[in-house]
Design a protein around this motif. Structure first.
Motif: not given
Length: 425
Positions: A18-29, A52-56
């Protein structure tokens, strides 16, 4: 634009997204085991899910992580909120030209014996550190040869009571409080059979209640966000049982703690980002247990969010992007929202977890108690003496940390893990 995270703590992923989205970014875990985040992933808000994107990937393989990060579109920052991946995370950020800490400073903080010795050298601790086993992987290491000689050196250089522990340990693993020579010899013999993340060292045992200072820094300026209480198990186990935030200290004492933790972090070389500084409040003043250059684990991040009435993970995003965190200058403080207490729920025996009793009754207790599972039915419970044995956490709210802890303890008392022992089938 994207911010990546090299693994994360068990709880807080949704807040971070949510914090990443609020800053206008995606989050990749990037994760080697997305099952660790099963609770967070099951409770994501639509806002968090959308970014949110997830990379295994094998997160213990730095080359594989570097390749995965290189494939992230428009990567702007790397969040590293764990101890285990703090050093490779710092190295990767430096290699990719991303904002991040000095890898040498991170390596120092991951070495508890070096930090202890440094603070002792600068007059910030009454005790030093003694390496007992320099290289756990080397069978020819002379420190492994004689428990008797190691015990004699500890008695001479450190004295009793003492603590033996892994210089790079996590979750209270490989920690032995020793109060007499019999316990010392037993601990050394047991340690000789263990694998270590770092090396075995000894330091003085400091008597008193354990707390943690939750801090946020930017370029050497540190704000004490609040103090978390920590209830530890009876010896010889060293597991954490319960915590509450924010602890109400008298202003003079709180000011002294603010000054002390600022000097400790500056001496240890941590100048930017969250820190979770565990300490014992002895009769002579605070003594460091360890420094974690991250937001606190378990439900500490959630406790901070509720107390400040805001998503404090926004400060983690700010730091990853190389900008001063807005939380550092926020007029809000830890009294802006409710206080919280949380209790870790452990089984009373080893075996296979089959479930819990009492969860349906939590709503009857005051403080709006909530259940945060850390294990799933079917998991083997092998370790009862440290946090690896925790199966879940009960969190409750109140106007003060003391009342919140009372409520959490009451509610958690009704929850019992059901474990099938090996001889039951």
């Amino acid at each position: 634009m994207t911010i990546a995270a090299l693994e994360a703590l068990t709880f807080g992923l949704g807040r971070l997204a949510e914090a990443a989205g609020g800053a206008g970014h995606r989050l990749c875990l990037l994760t080697g085991d997305r099952a660790v985040y099963r609770h967070e992933l099951a409770h994501l808000t639509p806002e968090a899910l959308a970014v949110l994107d997830i990379v295994d990937v094998d997160t213990f393989d730095e080359s594989a992580c570097a390749a995965a990060l290189a494939a992230v579109p428009d990567l702007r920052g790397l969040v590293n909120s764990t101890d285990t991946w703090s050093v490779p995370g710092a190295d990767l950020a430096a290699k990719l030209g991303l904002p991040g800490p000095d890898p040498a400073a991170v390596r120092l903080l991951r070495d508890k014996s070096r930090v202890r010795a440094l603070l002792h050298e600068h007059g910030l601790s009454r005790g030093g550190a003694l390496t007992v086993r320099a290289d756990p992987a080397d069978p020819s290491d002379p420190a492994r040869a004689s428990t008797a000689s190691a015990a004699a050196e500890i008695l001479r250089e450190i004295g009793l009571p003492a603590v033996l522990k892994d210089s790079a340990g996590t979750s209270s693993r490989n920690v032995w409080p020793v109060r007499d020579e019999e316990q010392l010899h037993a601990a050394l013999a047991e340690a000789a059979q263990r694998a270590f993340a770092g090396r075995l060292f000894a330091e003085p045992f400091f008597s008193g209640p354990v707390y943690s200072a939750e801090t946020l820094s930017w370029e050497g300026e540190t704000r004490l966000l609040g103090i978390l209480s920590r209830q530890m198990s009876p010896e010889p186990s060293v597991r954490e049982e319960a915590a509450a935030f924010p602890v109400a200290f008298p202003d003079p004492e709180l000011g002294l703690l603010q000054d002390w933790v600022g000097r400790v972090l500056a001496t240890a070389g941590h100048d930017t980002g969250f820190a979770h500084v565990e300490f014992v409040l002895t009769a002579e003043g605070p003594e460091l247990v360890e420094i974690n250059r991250r937001i606190g684990g378990a439900l500490v991040g959630e406790a901070l969010c509720r107390a400040f009435g805001t998503n404090v993970y926004e400060a983690m995003v700010d730091t990853a992007l190389g900008r001063r965190p807005a939380l550092l200058d926020s007029p809000a403080d830890a009294s802006s929202g409710p206080a919280t207490g949380f209790v870790l729920v452990y089984p009373d025996r080893r075996g296979t977890l089959t479930g819990w009793t009492g969860l349906d009754a939590l709503s009857a207790f005051p403080g709006s108690p909530e259940w945060y599972p850390t294990a799933v039915p079917g998991r083997r419970v092998e370790h009862l003496a440290d946090q690896r044995g925790c199966t879940g956490i009960v969190l409750a709210e109140a106007a003060t940390a003391e009342l919140a802890l009372h409520r959490a303890l009451s509610a958690a008392g009704s929850v019992r893990p059901v474990v099938a022992a090996d001889d039951e089938g």
